[in-house]
Write a protein that holds these residues in place. Structure first.
Motif, PDB file in Angstrom:
ATOM      1  N   PRO A   1       0.825  -1.212   0.000  1.00 29.46           N
ATOM      2  CA  PRO A   1       0.000   0.000   0.000  1.00 29.46           C
ATOM      3  C   PRO A   1       0.853   1.253   0.000  1.00 29.46           C
ATOM      4  O   PRO A   1       1.938   1.295   0.582  1.00 29.46           O
ATOM      5  CB  PRO A   1      -0.815  -0.129   1.292  1.00 29.46           C
TER       6      PRO A   1
ATOM      7  N   PHE B   1      -0.254   5.100   0.616  1.00 34.66           N
ATOM      8  CA  PHE B   1      -1.214   6.171   0.867  1.00 34.66           C
ATOM      9  C   PHE B   1      -0.495   7.520   0.823  1.00 34.66           C
ATOM     10  O   PHE B   1       0.495   7.728   1.530  1.00 34.66           O
ATOM     11  CB  PHE B   1      -1.851   5.997   2.250  1.00 34.66           C
TER      12      PHE B   1
ATOM     13  N   TYR C   1      -6.578  11.045   1.629  1.00 31.80           N
ATOM     14  CA  TYR C   1      -5.420  10.328   1.111  1.00 31.80           C
ATOM     15  C   TYR C   1      -5.747   9.760  -0.266  1.00 31.80           C
ATOM     16  O   TYR C   1      -6.876   9.346  -0.535  1.00 31.80           O
ATOM     17  CB  TYR C   1      -5.045   9.161   2.025  1.00 31.80           C
ATOM     18  N   THR C   2      -4.752   9.749  -1.126  1.00 37.11           N
ATOM     19  CA  THR C   2      -4.874   9.073  -2.410  1.00 37.11           C
ATOM     20  C   THR C   2      -4.238   7.698  -2.289  1.00 37.11           C
ATOM     21  O   THR C   2      -3.102   7.558  -1.834  1.00 37.11           O
ATOM     22  CB  THR C   2      -4.171   9.872  -3.522  1.00 37.11           C
ATOM     23  N   MET C   3      -5.015   6.673  -2.683  1.00 40.73           N
ATOM     24  CA  MET C   3      -4.541   5.296  -2.546  1.00 40.73           C
ATOM     25  C   MET C   3      -3.699   4.896  -3.746  1.00 40.73           C
ATOM     26  O   MET C   3      -4.067   5.145  -4.891  1.00 40.73           O
ATOM     27  CB  MET C   3      -5.750   4.362  -2.426  1.00 40.73           C
TER      28      MET C   3
END
Length: 323
Positions: free
Chosen positions: A256, A258, A271-273
């Protein structure tokens, strides 16, 4: 020569052409119903059935057409929207789902998940009994290793197995620097599924089933680059070396990432994933190893999540003496 990167294969979409005969390799395990003639097949995926005639989701169309051409009765039940990466999610009790029949024997469930679509098919589309087989795919993009935990394709097949129906999930490699390869491989991949079904029918279990109870198959079909076409300069599609029976490689595959919009990591906000991938070596006998070596990977999936005997012993010791 294009070098395959198994890290770069998490889902795109396009269309198809050519033909493939199943390679030598590992014997396909058996599963399912008693069937000597055409099968009643429930076909699903996680990309949905979208566009007129499925124009926006051509891989499920290619598989539907190949199965029908082989004489099978195929009913499609798929999400009405793209549901990639939804795993085995099912909608909450009481949720309203919009069901449509854009063409005969094609049903869409919106905003249903792949598992919702299989549930609908079991409940509404086969009123006189279960289908003989559930098929999920063709998914453009591998579903191997830890990705199967999150894959709508894999879990749609697993949902079929939960109903006692043999099932298989079919995924096809994509390469960002060779998008035409996936388009070319769609028809051979569909032909592979047809051949696999015939092999299963020719090798039934002692109880007449196509596969062992509670077991399905997870198939990953690689793109194999052949000689360069002198006219276009593009690589030609070559045939995989065969089929390898494989385990599903464990360990994390996606990392991941974030990114906070306020540039303050670890704080509340938007947040942009994003995702990275783990650059790990392929274990011997694993699905990733087979694909890397240009073989079709065939792994067993099952609805029994119990662990092996050694771990069971550890669990008994841990539980002993607990209140």
């Amino acid at each position: 020569m294009m070098k395959r990167s198994v890290r770069a294969t998490v889902c795109v979409a396009v269309v198809a052409a050519t033909a493939f005969v199943m390679g030598p390799a590992g014997a396909a395990p058996a599963s399912g119903p008693e069937a000597s003639g055409p099968l009643n097949i429930l076909l699903t995926n996680d990309d949905g059935w979208r566009g007129t005639g499925g124009a926006d989701t051509p891989y499920i169309v290619a598989l539907r057409d190949a199965l029908r051409a082989a004489g099978h009765h195929v009913v499609v039940a798929a999400p009405g929207t793209d549901q990639s990466g939804q795993g085995g999610r099912v909608s909450s009790r009481g949720q309203k789902l919009q069901v449509a029949e854009p063409e005969k024997d094609v049903w869409t469930v919106t905003p249903g998940s792949p598992s919702d679509s299989v549930y609908f098919g079991m409940d509404e589309l086969f009123p006189n009994g279960k289908p003989d087989l559930v098929v999920a795919g063709i998914n453009p993009g591998f579903n191997f290793g830890a990705l199967v935990n999150h894959s709508g394709t894999f879990n749609a097949a697993l949902t079929g197995v939960e109903f006692g129906v043999p099932a298989l999930a079919m995924s096809l490699e994509t390469q960002p620097d060779w998008p035409a390869g996936t388009r070319l491989a769609a028809r051979p991949a569909a032909s592979y599924v047809v051949d696999l079904i015939e092999r299963l029918k020719a090798r039934p279990r002692s109880d007449g089933r196509l596969m062992p109870r509670g077991v399905g198959l997870n198939i990953n079909y690689p793109l194999v680059e052949g000689p360069t076409d002198p006219t276009t300069g593009d690589p030609r599609l070559a045939t995989p070396k065969g089929t390898e029976p494989t385990t599903i490689q464990g360990g994390a595959f996606l990392v991941p990432d974030f990114t906070p919009d306020n540039d303050n990591p670890g704080s509340p906000g938007t947040y942009t994933m994003g995702y990275g991938t783990v650059d790990t070596s392929a274990d011997a006998g694993s699905d990733i190893k087979a694909i890397t070596d240009d073989y079709v990977s065939m792994s067993a999936l099952q609805d029994d999540h119990d662990v092996d005997g050694g771990t069971e012993g550890w669990l008994r010791g841990l539980a002993r003496g607990m209140r």
